[in-house]
Scaffold this motif. Structure first.
Motif, PDB file in Angstrom:
ATOM      1  N   ARG A   1      49.011  30.151  38.906  1.00 37.35           N
ATOM      2  CA  ARG A   1      49.783  29.850  40.134  1.00 37.35           C
ATOM      3  C   ARG A   1      48.939  30.110  41.376  1.00 37.35           C
ATOM      4  NH1 ARG A   1      53.987  33.340  42.946  1.00 37.35           N
ATOM      5  NH2 ARG A   1      55.591  31.950  43.806  1.00 37.35           N
ATOM      6  N   GLU A   2      48.263  31.245  41.425  1.00 39.92           N
ATOM      7  CA  GLU A   2      47.420  31.576  42.571  1.00 39.92           C
ATOM      8  C   GLU A   2      46.258  30.595  42.704  1.00 39.92           C
ATOM      9  OE1 GLU A   2      47.773  33.976  44.946  1.00 39.92           O
ATOM     10  OE2 GLU A   2      49.764  34.251  44.063  1.00 39.92           O
ATOM     11  N   SER A   3      45.719  30.151  41.580  1.00 43.75           N
ATOM     12  CA  SER A   3      44.551  29.266  41.592  1.00 43.75           C
ATOM     13  C   SER A   3      44.869  27.873  42.101  1.00 43.75           C
ATOM     14  CB  SER A   3      43.969  29.162  40.176  1.00 43.75           C
ATOM     15  OG  SER A   3      43.578  30.437  39.699  1.00 43.75           O
TER      16      SER A   3
ATOM     17  N   ASN B   1      34.559  42.803  34.088  1.00 50.74           N
ATOM     18  CA  ASN B   1      34.988  44.157  34.448  1.00 50.74           C
ATOM     19  C   ASN B   1      36.488  44.343  34.242  1.00 50.74           C
ATOM     20  OD1 ASN B   1      32.312  44.805  35.289  1.00 50.74           O
ATOM     21  ND2 ASN B   1      32.706  43.862  37.292  1.00 50.74           N
ATOM     22  N   GLY B   2      36.997  43.756  33.167  1.00 53.18           N
ATOM     23  CA  GLY B   2      38.401  43.929  32.820  1.00 53.18           C
ATOM     24  C   GLY B   2      39.376  43.075  33.598  1.00 53.18           C
ATOM     25  N   LYS B   3      38.877  42.201  34.468  1.00 51.22           N
ATOM     26  CA  LYS B   3      39.739  41.357  35.292  1.00 51.22           C
ATOM     27  C   LYS B   3      39.616  39.899  34.861  1.00 51.22           C
ATOM     28  CE  LYS B   3      40.499  39.946  40.133  1.00 51.22           C
ATOM     29  NZ  LYS B   3      41.927  40.323  40.232  1.00 51.22           N
ATOM     30  N   ILE B   4      40.751  39.248  34.586  1.00 57.89           N
ATOM     31  CA  ILE B   4      40.742  37.833  34.227  1.00 57.89           C
ATOM     32  C   ILE B   4      40.513  37.008  35.487  1.00 57.89           C
ATOM     33  CG2 ILE B   4      42.078  35.920  33.282  1.00 57.89           C
ATOM     34  CD1 ILE B   4      43.586  37.972  31.573  1.00 57.89           C
ATOM     35  N   LEU B   5      39.489  36.170  35.462  1.00 59.94           N
ATOM     36  CA  LEU B   5      39.098  35.390  36.645  1.00 59.94           C
ATOM     37  C   LEU B   5      39.414  33.903  36.519  1.00 59.94           C
ATOM     38  CD1 LEU B   5      35.526  36.912  37.203  1.00 59.94           C
ATOM     39  CD2 LEU B   5      37.727  37.792  38.015  1.00 59.94           C
ATOM     40  N   GLY B   6      39.404  33.398  35.275  1.00 61.44           N
ATOM     41  CA  GLY B   6      39.593  31.967  35.094  1.00 61.44           C
ATOM     42  C   GLY B   6      40.187  31.640  33.737  1.00 61.44           C
TER      43      GLY B   6
ATOM     44  N   VAL C   1      39.942  28.800  38.396  1.00 65.84           N
ATOM     45  CA  VAL C   1      39.434  30.136  38.684  1.00 65.84           C
ATOM     46  C   VAL C   1      40.169  30.658  39.914  1.00 65.84           C
ATOM     47  CG1 VAL C   1      37.371  31.454  39.364  1.00 65.84           C
ATOM     48  CG2 VAL C   1      37.167  29.568  37.720  1.00 65.84           C
ATOM     49  N   LEU C   2      40.435  31.945  39.949  1.00 65.61           N
ATOM     50  CA  LEU C   2      41.070  32.533  41.128  1.00 65.61           C
ATOM     51  C   LEU C   2      40.298  32.163  42.396  1.00 65.61           C
ATOM     52  CD1 LEU C   2      41.965  36.109  39.828  1.00 65.61           C
ATOM     53  CD2 LEU C   2      43.596  34.414  40.698  1.00 65.61           C
ATOM     54  N   PRO C   3      41.008  31.885  43.487  1.00 67.11           N
ATOM     55  CA  PRO C   3      40.347  31.407  44.710  1.00 67.11           C
ATOM     56  C   PRO C   3      39.157  32.238  45.167  1.00 67.11           C
ATOM     57  CG  PRO C   3      42.714  31.229  44.931  1.00 67.11           C
ATOM     58  CD  PRO C   3      42.464  31.943  43.635  1.00 67.11           C
ATOM     59  N   GLU C   4      39.279  33.558  45.081  1.00 70.79           N
ATOM     60  CA  GLU C   4      38.207  34.411  45.587  1.00 70.79           C
ATOM     61  C   GLU C   4      36.967  34.412  44.692  1.00 70.79           C
ATOM     62  OE1 GLU C   4      41.319  37.310  43.793  1.00 70.79           O
ATOM     63  OE2 GLU C   4      41.254  35.286  44.660  1.00 70.79           O
ATOM     64  N   TYR C   5      37.078  33.814  43.498  1.00 73.18           N
ATOM     65  CA  TYR C   5      35.937  33.754  42.582  1.00 73.18           C
ATOM     66  C   TYR C   5      35.439  32.330  42.360  1.00 73.18           C
ATOM     67  CZ  TYR C   5      37.057  38.609  41.577  1.00 73.18           C
ATOM     68  OH  TYR C   5      37.293  39.959  41.690  1.00 73.18           O
ATOM     69  N   GLN C   6      35.977  31.387  43.087  1.00 72.32           N
ATOM     70  CA  GLN C   6      35.556  30.007  42.944  1.00 72.32           C
ATOM     71  C   GLN C   6      34.170  29.797  43.553  1.00 72.32           C
ATOM     72  OE1 GLN C   6      38.726  27.588  44.575  1.00 72.32           O
ATOM     73  NE2 GLN C   6      40.199  28.306  43.048  1.00 72.32           N
ATOM     74  N   GLY C   7      33.449  28.826  43.019  1.00 72.62           N
ATOM     75  CA  GLY C   7      32.108  28.541  43.517  1.00 72.62           C
ATOM     76  C   GLY C   7      31.033  29.469  42.998  1.00 72.62           C
ATOM     77  N   LYS C   8      31.379  30.299  42.007  1.00 74.86           N
ATOM     78  CA  LYS C   8      30.420  31.260  41.459  1.00 74.86           C
ATOM     79  C   LYS C   8      29.989  30.900  40.034  1.00 74.86           C
ATOM     80  CE  LYS C   8      32.406  34.996  44.260  1.00 74.86           C
ATOM     81  NZ  LYS C   8      31.287  35.112  45.200  1.00 74.86           N
ATOM     82  N   GLY C   9      30.452  29.749  39.543  1.00 79.55           N
ATOM     83  CA  GLY C   9      29.995  29.283  38.239  1.00 79.55           C
ATOM     84  C   GLY C   9      30.879  29.630  37.063  1.00 79.55           C
TER      85      GLY C   9
END
Length: 204
Positions: free
Chosen positions: A19-21, A56-61, A88-96
Motif C-alpha cells: 500500500r505504501e509503495s 537488517n530485518g526490514k522488508i523493503l520490497g 519497493v518502499l518509496p524511501e528505498y526506491q532507486g537503490k537497485g
C-alpha cells in the motif's frame, strides 16, 4: 540482504508495505495491496516465485507471480507466467532492490521450466530484463485493439519453440487482478486512514 518467501504472519505487514509503495502512483490511493490479498488464495498464484527482499530485518520490497492464460487462434489454452505487483518502499526506491528481485525470480522461473512471462509495464524499464513487445509475436492483451502497438504489453521468452507454436493469441490474466471500487473501499477500512491525492501523471 535476504531474498525469501513471505511468512503467513507477515501477510498484513506486507499488504501495508505494498500500500505504501503504490499509494497515489497510478491513481488516487491504490488497489495493489488488495490484489495481493486476493491473489494468495487464487488458483493462479505461483507461490514458489513470489518473494520479498529484506535488509537488517526490514522488508523493503516484494514481487508476486501468477499464471496467465494464452488463448490461441486455434482455441488452445496455454499457461505462462505474469508478475505483479512488484515494488519497493518509496524511501528505498532507486537503490537497485527491485532489479535484484526481478533478476532473481526470472532465473528461478527459467529453472522451473516456464516457457514465457507476460507483463504490463514501462518498456524503458523492462527492456533491460529482456522483455519485448508481445505484439511482435501477434499476442495481445484481452480487450486490446490489435491495431494499436501496445508497447506496455511485453513478454520475456524462455522457450522459443513454445512461442513459435502460437500463430496468434490473447493474454488473459486472473480475475483477482481486477478490483471494484466497493471492494477497495471495504478493504481500506482495515488500514490506517490515508489521504488520496490526484497527481498530474494520473490524468489521461
Amino acid at each position: 540482504m535476504i531474498i525469501r518467501q513471505e511468512k503467513t504472519n507477515e501477510f498484513k505487514e506486507l499488504e501495508n508495505i505494498i500500500r505504501e509503495s503504490f499509494w497515489d502512483v497510478y491513481q488516487p490511493g491504490c488497489d495493489e495491496h488488495l490484489v495481493v490479498h486476493k491473489l494468495r488464495n487464487d488458483k493462479s498464484y505461483v507461490k514458489e516465485l513470489s518473494f520479498v527482499i529484506e535488509e537488517n530485518g526490514k522488508i523493503l520490497g516484494f514481487i508476486y507471480y501468477s499464471l496467465a492464460e494464452i488463448i490461441t487462434k486455434d482455441n488452445r489454452v496455454l499457461k505462462a507466467l505474469t508478475f505483479g505487483p512488484v515494488g519497493v518502499l518509496p524511501e528505498y526506491q532507486g537503490k537497485g532492490y527491485g532489479t535484484i528481485l526481478i533478476n532473481f525470480t526470472l532465473e528461478k522461473a527459467k529453472e522451473l521450466g516456464y516457457p514465457a512471462i507476460f507483463i504490463t509495464g514501462n518498456p524503458d524499464y523492462y527492456h533491460r530484463f529482456g522483455f519485448v513487445s508481445a505484439s511482435k509475436f501477434n499476442i495481445y492483451l484481452e480487450g486490446m485493439d490489435e491495431k494499436e502497438e501496445a508497447s506496455f504489453s511485453m513478454v520475456k521468452i524462455f522457450d522459443e519453440k513454445w512461442i513459435d507454436s502460437i500463430d496468434k493469441g490473447v493474454i488473459k490474466i486472473a480475475e483477482c487482478y481486477y478490483c471494484t471500487k466497493n471492494e477497495i473501499e471495504e478493504f481500506e477500512k482495515s488500514f490506517p486512514k490515508k489521504e488520496k491525492h490526484v497527481k498530474e501523471s494520473q490524468i489521461r
